[in-house]
Scaffold this active site. Sequence first.
Site, mmCIF file in Angstrom:
data_model
loop_
_atom_site.group_PDB
_atom_site.id
_atom_site.type_symbol
_atom_site.label_atom_id
_atom_site.label_comp_id
_atom_site.label_asym_id
_atom_site.label_seq_id
_atom_site.Cartn_x
_atom_site.Cartn_y
_atom_site.Cartn_z
ATOM 1 N N HIS A 269 0.978 -0.994 0.101
ATOM 2 C CA HIS A 269 0.155 0.093 -0.058
ATOM 3 C C HIS A 269 0.827 1.195 -0.073
ATOM 4 O O HIS A 269 1.755 1.249 0.918
ATOM 5 C CB HIS A 269 -0.905 -0.014 1.336
ATOM 6 C CG HIS A 269 -2.225 0.833 1.123
ATOM 7 N ND1 HIS A 269 -1.977 2.273 1.290
ATOM 8 C CD2 HIS A 269 -3.344 0.810 0.832
ATOM 9 C CE1 HIS A 269 -3.193 2.945 1.123
ATOM 10 N NE2 HIS A 269 -3.823 2.052 0.725
ATOM 11 N N ASN B 229 0.284 4.322 0.896
ATOM 12 C CA ASN B 229 0.246 5.063 2.427
ATOM 13 C C ASN B 229 0.687 4.106 3.444
ATOM 14 O O ASN B 229 1.696 4.527 4.439
ATOM 15 C CB ASN B 229 -1.343 5.670 2.689
ATOM 16 C CG ASN B 229 -1.580 6.633 1.570
ATOM 17 O OD1 ASN B 229 -2.125 5.931 0.485
ATOM 18 N ND2 ASN B 229 -1.612 7.871 1.886
ATOM 19 N N ASP B 230 0.116 2.913 3.837
ATOM 20 C CA ASP B 230 0.423 2.045 4.843
ATOM 21 C C ASP B 230 1.487 1.469 5.094
ATOM 22 O O ASP B 230 2.161 1.589 6.139
ATOM 23 C CB ASP B 230 -0.619 0.969 5.034
ATOM 24 C CG ASP B 230 -2.270 1.472 5.164
ATOM 25 O OD1 ASP B 230 -2.313 2.630 5.707
ATOM 26 O OD2 ASP B 230 -3.117 0.753 4.792
ATOM 27 N N THR C 12 37.434 55.100 -11.956
ATOM 28 C CA THR C 12 36.425 55.111 -10.824
ATOM 29 C C THR C 12 35.329 55.866 -11.534
ATOM 30 O O THR C 12 35.689 56.996 -12.255
ATOM 31 C CB THR C 12 36.788 55.840 -9.501
ATOM 32 O OG1 THR C 12 37.384 56.917 -9.750
ATOM 33 C CG2 THR C 12 37.855 54.511 -8.912
ATOM 34 N N HIS C 13 34.162 55.639 -11.316
ATOM 35 C CA HIS C 13 33.050 56.447 -12.011
ATOM 36 C C HIS C 13 33.028 56.184 -13.433
ATOM 37 O O HIS C 13 32.535 57.246 -14.164
ATOM 38 C CB HIS C 13 32.818 57.897 -11.445
ATOM 39 C CG HIS C 13 32.683 58.145 -9.941
ATOM 40 N ND1 HIS C 13 31.618 58.111 -9.400
ATOM 41 C CD2 HIS C 13 33.827 58.154 -8.985
ATOM 42 C CE1 HIS C 13 32.085 58.092 -8.092
ATOM 43 N NE2 HIS C 13 33.279 58.155 -7.865
ATOM 44 N N SER D 40 26.802 39.196 -35.367
ATOM 45 C CA SER D 40 25.885 39.656 -36.267
ATOM 46 C C SER D 40 25.564 39.148 -37.525
ATOM 47 O O SER D 40 26.220 38.444 -38.122
ATOM 48 C CB SER D 40 26.505 41.025 -36.521
ATOM 49 O OG SER D 40 25.707 42.059 -37.318
ATOM 50 N N LYS E 147 31.770 40.532 -37.132
ATOM 51 C CA LYS E 147 31.560 41.230 -35.738
ATOM 52 C C LYS E 147 31.541 39.984 -34.734
ATOM 53 O O LYS E 147 30.988 38.978 -34.832
ATOM 54 C CB LYS E 147 30.354 42.094 -35.854
ATOM 55 C CG LYS E 147 30.199 42.601 -34.362
ATOM 56 C CD LYS E 147 28.896 43.712 -34.578
ATOM 57 C CE LYS E 147 28.690 44.536 -33.281
ATOM 58 N NZ LYS E 147 28.333 43.737 -32.086
ATOM 59 N N GLU F 169 27.252 37.607 -21.905
ATOM 60 C CA GLU F 169 25.981 37.927 -21.927
ATOM 61 C C GLU F 169 25.330 36.829 -21.352
ATOM 62 O O GLU F 169 24.264 37.140 -20.535
ATOM 63 C CB GLU F 169 25.850 38.224 -23.440
ATOM 64 C CG GLU F 169 26.296 39.483 -24.047
ATOM 65 C CD GLU F 169 26.381 39.706 -25.558
ATOM 66 O OE1 GLU F 169 26.675 40.685 -26.044
ATOM 67 O OE2 GLU F 169 26.018 38.703 -26.362
#
Length: 461
Positions: free
Chosen positions: A131, A133-134, A189-190, A320, A326, A333
Site C-alpha cells: 500500500h 500509504n500504509d 572610478t565612476h 551579427s 563582428k 552575456e
Amino acid sequence: MSLSENFRTEKDTLGTIKVPKDAYYGAQTQRAIENFQISNKRFPRSIIRAQGLIKASAAATNMDLEILPPTIGKAIIQAAEEVVNGKWDDQFVLDVYQAGAGTSQNMNVNEVIANRATELMDPRSGVERIHPNDHVNKNQSTNDTFHAAMQIAAIEMINEKLLPILQDLYKELDRKATEFMPIVKSGRTHLHDAVPMRLGQEFSGYAETIHSLIKQLQHSADKLYEVGLGGNAIGTKGNVHPDYHAKIIEEINRRTNLPFRQPKVIFEFMQNTGAPIRVMTTLKEISVHLIKITSDLRLLASGPRTGLAEITLPSVQPGSTIMPGKVNPAILEMTHMVCCQVIGYETAVATAGTASQLEINVMMPLIAYTLLESIDIMYHAVSTLISKCISGIQGNENICKQFMESSLALVTALSPIMGYDRASQIGKEADEKNITIKQTLEQKGLLTPEIEKALEPKGLI
C-alpha cells in the site's frame, strides 16, 4: 485496443478514476495530472532521487524497528533504489505548480514505489498488495519528507556541482591575476580616469570576490543538513515510532555519506523554509557579483577599435547577421542573463517564504523547483564561463600602456609636491589642450627630475 482497454480503474477516498493501464502511479497521481495542467514543468531528477532515498531509508528503518515485515520492506527498498537510480523517471509526471506542500508529488513517489514493489514481491509471500500509504509512507508525512527531500537534493547539488565549479572559477581568475600582474594600466572610478594599477590586481579582486562567496555559500548551505524526518505532519511525531526520527537520519547519512542532523527544535523546521531561503539569498549575491565581473570584462574587452580593448576575449561565434566579422562577448552575456534569472528566482523564493503559516509552508513545490533550478543553471553557466571565456582571456599590454600614459589621474602624483589646487590646475590645463600631464609640465618648465620620477606609474601602484 479500444480506449477503455488502455486504462485501469483505481479507487481512492474520492471514488474511482481511470489510470493509464501501464502506469506505475495510481489514483492520487492521476487526479493531480487532471487538476494541474499548468506549465509542463516537472521536478528535476535530483529531488526524485532524494525522495527515493527517503523512501528506501524509511523502509529500512521501519524493518529495523520491526514495524514493517521484511518481505514488504525489502521490496520497497528495491523499488525505491530503482527510483534513486532513475529507472522510473518517466513515471514522475506532475506539474511543478500543484497542490500545496508537495502532497501530490509525495503520492506520485509512494504510488510508483508501491506498485513496483508489489510487482517485485514473491507470489508465495501471501501479500496481495503493498500500500502506498500504509507501507511506503509509513512513519511519514508529505510535510516532513518533501521538505527533507528538497534540502537533500539541494545540498547534494551544491556539494557535487556548484561549489566545485565556483572553486574552479576562483582558481582560473587567480591564475589570470598572476598572468596579468606585469601589465600596468589605468584604473577607473565612476568610469573615469583613476590612478594606475596592474591588470592582475584587477583580476585578483575578481578572484577574491569568488573566494569569499564560496565561504558564504558553504556557511549558508550548512542549514540544509537539518532535516526533520519523523516530524510527521506538524512536528509532534504523531503516529511515529519514538526511535524512528533518529534512526532514519542515520540511514540517510549512511546512504548519502553526508552529515544530516535533527533540527534543534523540529517545529522550526516544519513551520519554515529558512534553509532554502538562506541559500537562495547567497545565490542572489553570487549572481550580483558575477554580473559585476562579467560586466567589467565586457567593458574591458569593448571595441576592438572604438572601445577600451584592454583585454581580448576568445571568439566563440559570429556576433551579427548584418555586420560581417563582428564578434560579441556572447559567454559573458549568457552569464549575465542566467544571473538575472537567479535574482528573479530569489524573489520568488522569498515571496513564497512569506506563505509559511502556522505549522507549514504550503509553497514548498515552488521553492524546491526554483532553488534546484537556480543551482543547476548557475552551475552550467559558470562551467561555460570558465571554459569558453575566462581561460582564454588575453591582456593587451600596449593598449593598457597607452591609456595609462594619457590618463589625467597621473596628476595625483603631483599633490604631495605642489599641493592639491596647483595639481588640479595642471590636470585641467592638460585636459583642455588634450595633451598628457607630462607634456603640460614640460611646456610650463615644471618637469623636474623629482616630478618626473613621481609620475612613473609603477610608483603610484
